[in-house]
Design a protein around this motif. Structure first.
Motif, PDB file in Angstrom:
ATOM      1  N   ALA A  78       0.829  -1.209   0.000  1.00 37.50           N
ATOM      2  CA  ALA A  78       0.000   0.000   0.000  1.00 37.50           C
ATOM      3  C   ALA A  78       0.863   1.259   0.000  1.00 37.50           C
ATOM      4  O   ALA A  78       0.524   2.248  -0.669  1.00 37.50           O
ATOM      5  N   VAL A  79       1.975   1.236   0.717  1.00 34.95           N
ATOM      6  CA  VAL A  79       2.878   2.388   0.714  1.00 34.95           C
ATOM      7  C   VAL A  79       3.437   2.600  -0.692  1.00 34.95           C
ATOM      8  O   VAL A  79       3.514   3.730  -1.185  1.00 34.95           O
ATOM      9  N   VAL A 109       2.090   1.685  -3.605  1.00 32.12           N
ATOM     10  CA  VAL A 109       1.025   2.185  -4.483  1.00 32.12           C
ATOM     11  C   VAL A 109       0.734   3.653  -4.166  1.00 32.12           C
ATOM     12  O   VAL A 109       0.567   4.485  -5.068  1.00 32.12           O
ATOM     13  N   GLY A 110       0.693   3.987  -2.879  1.00 36.90           N
ATOM     14  CA  GLY A 110       0.440   5.379  -2.487  1.00 36.90           C
ATOM     15  C   GLY A 110       1.517   6.316  -2.995  1.00 36.90           C
ATOM     16  O   GLY A 110       1.219   7.425  -3.460  1.00 36.90           O
ATOM     17  N   MET A 111       2.769   5.885  -2.907  1.00 40.03           N
ATOM     18  CA  MET A 111       3.858   6.723  -3.423  1.00 40.03           C
ATOM     19  C   MET A 111       3.747   6.903  -4.933  1.00 40.03           C
ATOM     20  O   MET A 111       3.963   8.004  -5.453  1.00 40.03           O
ATOM     21  N   ILE A 126       1.026   6.812  -6.790  1.00 37.11           N
ATOM     22  CA  ILE A 126      -0.091   7.712  -7.097  1.00 37.11           C
ATOM     23  C   ILE A 126       0.247   9.145  -6.723  1.00 37.11           C
ATOM     24  O   ILE A 126       0.021  10.078  -7.500  1.00 37.11           O
ATOM     25  N   PHE A 127       0.803   9.341  -5.525  1.00 35.43           N
ATOM     26  CA  PHE A 127       1.111  10.693  -5.070  1.00 35.43           C
ATOM     27  C   PHE A 127       2.134  11.373  -5.964  1.00 35.43           C
ATOM     28  O   PHE A 127       1.974  12.522  -6.359  1.00 35.43           O
ATOM     29  N   GLY A 150       8.249   4.718  -6.110  1.00 31.48           N
ATOM     30  CA  GLY A 150       7.214   3.937  -5.456  1.00 31.48           C
ATOM     31  C   GLY A 150       7.221   2.470  -5.838  1.00 31.48           C
ATOM     32  O   GLY A 150       6.613   1.644  -5.152  1.00 31.48           O
TER      33      GLY A 150
END
Length: 149
Positions: A107-108, A110-112, A114-115, A129
């Motif tokens: 999740a980290v 994927v979040g990186m 996307i961000f 990411g």
């Protein structure tokens, strides 16, 4: 400052905030785990004291004899042992912990991704990411392999 310098500054600041956030989370998690272990050790110690005061006698072996066959379990012996670390983690709880770690790391990642993709002119930086994403997937695969055994 021109537009490109401003974008690079924003990218550097956002990466700094991410790194600080991750290390802050890790330090809080380590502190919470230490508190949990301390609490568990305290409870084991109190239970041992109460058992010995009420039923004990001179030695923990006397208590084991007094309680009969149920007292011969490894868990009770660990409770009676002052130097005991408590019971070991079961394979299932170890596997569940690995699955949770893999999911969080994925999740980290994927979040990186996307961000960092949302930042202007930072498409190349978003590839950072991929690293935690791959690590998280590897941990998940390993946890699945453990589950089969």
């Amino acid at each position: 400052m021109d537009h490109l310098m401003m974008e690079n500054l924003m990218l550097a600041m956002s990466l700094t905030v991410i790194v600080i956030g991750v290390f802050t989370f890790l330090s809080i998690a380590a502190w919470a785990n230490a508190r949990k272990r301390e609490r568990e050790a305290f409870y084991r110690s109190e239970l041992r004291k109460q058992l010995i005061e009420k039923w004990g006698g001179d030695s923990p072996e006397h208590l084991v004899k007094l309680l009969g066959d149920d007292a011969k379990s490894a868990e009770l012996r660990q409770l009676l042992d002052l130097g005991g670390e408590g019971k070991e983690q079961s394979p299932r709880s170890r596997r569940d912990g690995m699955l949770l770690a893999g999911l969080i790391t994925t999740a980290v990642g994927v979040g990186m991704l996307i961000f960092l993709k949302t930042l202007p002119n930072a498409a190349e930086a978003a590839n950072i990411g991929i690293i935690p994403l791959i690590v998280g997937v590897a941990v998940l695969i390993y946890a699945m392999i453990i589950g089969r055994n």
